[in-house]
Enzyme design. Sequence first.
Site, PDB file in Angstrom:
ATOM      1  N   TYR A  18       0.846  -1.200   0.000  1.00 43.34           N
ATOM      2  CA  TYR A  18       0.000   0.000   0.000  1.00 43.34           C
ATOM      3  C   TYR A  18       0.884   1.254   0.000  1.00 43.34           C
ATOM      4  CZ  TYR A  18      -3.714   3.248   1.293  1.00 43.34           C
ATOM      5  OH  TYR A  18      -4.606   4.297   1.306  1.00 43.34           O
ATOM      6  N   HIS A  22       1.481   4.149  -3.059  1.00 48.87           N
ATOM      7  CA  HIS A  22       1.254   5.575  -2.826  1.00 48.87           C
ATOM      8  C   HIS A  22       2.544   6.380  -2.986  1.00 48.87           C
ATOM      9  CE1 HIS A  22      -2.731   4.433  -1.505  1.00 48.87           C
ATOM     10  NE2 HIS A  22      -3.051   5.714  -1.633  1.00 48.87           N
ATOM     11  N   TYR A  41      -3.444  16.460   1.611  1.00 48.11           N
ATOM     12  CA  TYR A  41      -4.067  15.144   1.748  1.00 48.11           C
ATOM     13  C   TYR A  41      -3.074  14.185   2.391  1.00 48.11           C
ATOM     14  CZ  TYR A  41      -6.720  11.016   0.026  1.00 48.11           C
ATOM     15  OH  TYR A  41      -7.433   9.861  -0.088  1.00 48.11           O
ATOM     16  N   TRP A  76      -7.546   3.729 -10.650  1.00 51.75           N
ATOM     17  CA  TRP A  76      -6.787   3.666  -9.404  1.00 51.75           C
ATOM     18  C   TRP A  76      -7.469   2.727  -8.415  1.00 51.75           C
ATOM     19  CZ3 TRP A  76      -2.135   4.712  -7.572  1.00 51.75           C
ATOM     20  CH2 TRP A  76      -1.944   4.756  -6.186  1.00 51.75           C
ATOM     21  N   TRP A  77      -8.776   2.840  -8.293  1.00 58.16           N
ATOM     22  CA  TRP A  77      -9.503   1.963  -7.368  1.00 58.16           C
ATOM     23  C   TRP A  77      -9.313   0.504  -7.750  1.00 58.16           C
ATOM     24  CZ3 TRP A  77     -14.766   4.961  -7.425  1.00 58.16           C
ATOM     25  CH2 TRP A  77     -14.655   6.111  -6.638  1.00 58.16           C
TER      26      TRP A  77
END
Length: 104
Positions: A18, A22, A41, A76-77
């Site tokens: 993960y 990112h 963010y 992306w999802w």
Amino acid sequence: MHRISVKMKLIKGKEAEYKRRHDEIWPELKLLLKEHGIKDYSIFLDAESSSLFAVMKVENPALLEELPKHPLMRKWWTYMKDLMLTNADDSPVADPLAEVFYLE
């Protein structure tokens, strides 16, 4: 400026992947998020529970409603769905969090 936060769930053992994904976030996705008014963010991980906590500042929350329709967001999802709990459309299960304190 509005602050929005959500809680998501990472699959145990997927923490490093993960973070890697990112760290290598697609430049065009960063641009898309900024174009929709997202600033400052951050995503935090509670390793004990595998919970992710996302916090963002948003100029206009209504612009966020357009993101799920964008092909790049959906791509992306799909790319991330093997790492976290997701909905039927591959979007992450994201539970809103209520702000209880803020120090500016």
